[in-house]
Design a protein around this motif. Structure first.
Motif, PDB file in Angstrom:
ATOM      1  N   VAL A  13      54.663  28.864 -85.810  1.00  0.00           N
ATOM      2  CA  VAL A  13      54.569  28.602 -84.373  1.00  0.00           C
ATOM      3  C   VAL A  13      55.988  28.441 -83.833  1.00  0.00           C
ATOM      4  O   VAL A  13      56.732  27.565 -84.257  1.00  0.00           O
ATOM      5  CB  VAL A  13      53.725  27.335 -84.091  1.00  0.00           C
ATOM      6  N   ASN A  16      54.693  25.933 -78.597  1.00  0.00           N
ATOM      7  CA  ASN A  16      53.336  25.481 -78.280  1.00  0.00           C
ATOM      8  C   ASN A  16      53.466  24.404 -77.213  1.00  0.00           C
ATOM      9  O   ASN A  16      53.729  23.246 -77.511  1.00  0.00           O
ATOM     10  CB  ASN A  16      52.625  24.936 -79.521  1.00  0.00           C
ATOM     11  N   VAL A  21      51.475  29.647 -76.104  1.00  0.00           N
ATOM     12  CA  VAL A  21      51.733  29.611 -77.541  1.00  0.00           C
ATOM     13  C   VAL A  21      52.417  30.914 -77.922  1.00  0.00           C
ATOM     14  O   VAL A  21      52.008  31.996 -77.490  1.00  0.00           O
ATOM     15  CB  VAL A  21      50.424  29.453 -78.356  1.00  0.00           C
ATOM     16  N   LYS A  59      41.905  28.545 -81.702  1.00  0.00           N
ATOM     17  CA  LYS A  59      42.677  27.561 -82.472  1.00  0.00           C
ATOM     18  C   LYS A  59      43.597  26.728 -81.583  1.00  0.00           C
ATOM     19  O   LYS A  59      43.677  25.511 -81.723  1.00  0.00           O
ATOM     20  CB  LYS A  59      43.494  28.274 -83.548  1.00  0.00           C
ATOM     21  N   TYR A  60      44.304  27.372 -80.659  1.00  0.00           N
ATOM     22  CA  TYR A  60      45.318  26.664 -79.878  1.00  0.00           C
ATOM     23  C   TYR A  60      44.849  26.179 -78.509  1.00  0.00           C
ATOM     24  O   TYR A  60      45.416  25.232 -77.980  1.00  0.00           O
ATOM     25  CB  TYR A  60      46.574  27.534 -79.730  1.00  0.00           C
TER      26      TYR A  60
END
Length: 122
Positions: A13, A16, A21, A59-60
């Motif tokens: 990553v 974020n 993201v 997921k994010y």
């Protein structure tokens, strides 16, 4: 296709923060995504590219995997196994919209796919 991210390795990553993201990862040649799709010249199918994007959106951003509508989507170049890809996701919660750009991590001007789609929050 399974819902976990086991088909993706070396996820890193880069950013974020509030609705954005940026990450990089590799989809290895051993991934089920490449099974049966041009055995002599393996390519990541367009549907698998979108699968990866929706997985990371869930997921994010906590969105559902169900996509009620695609606003626009463009597939510009094939992704070969073991390519390090760069994914930028922008989530506009008020519009229930995700925008994405999937490109080569080593050649940023090489865009694999891009677009936007509507999502539902979980």
């Amino acid at each position: 296709m399974s819902e976990n991210l086991h088909d993706i390795v070396n996820e890193e990553v880069l950013l974020n923060e509030d609705g954005k993201v940026i990450l990089e990862f590799v989809i290895p040649v051993t991934s089920d995504f490449f099974d049966g799709h041009f055995p002599e010249y393996k390519l990541l199918p367009a549907v698998a590219q979108f699968e990866v994007v929706t997985r990371f959106s869930k997921k994010y951003f906590g969105t559902q995997r169900y996509v009620p509508s695609i606003k626009r989507i463009k597939f510009s170049a094939p992704i070969r196994p073991d390519t390090k890809v760069h994914l930028e996701l922008n989530y506009k919660a008020e519009k229930q919209l995700v925008q994405f750009n999937l490109s080569d991590a080593n050649v940023p001007e090489k865009v694999y796919s891009s677009g936007s789609f509507n999502v539902l929050s979980e």
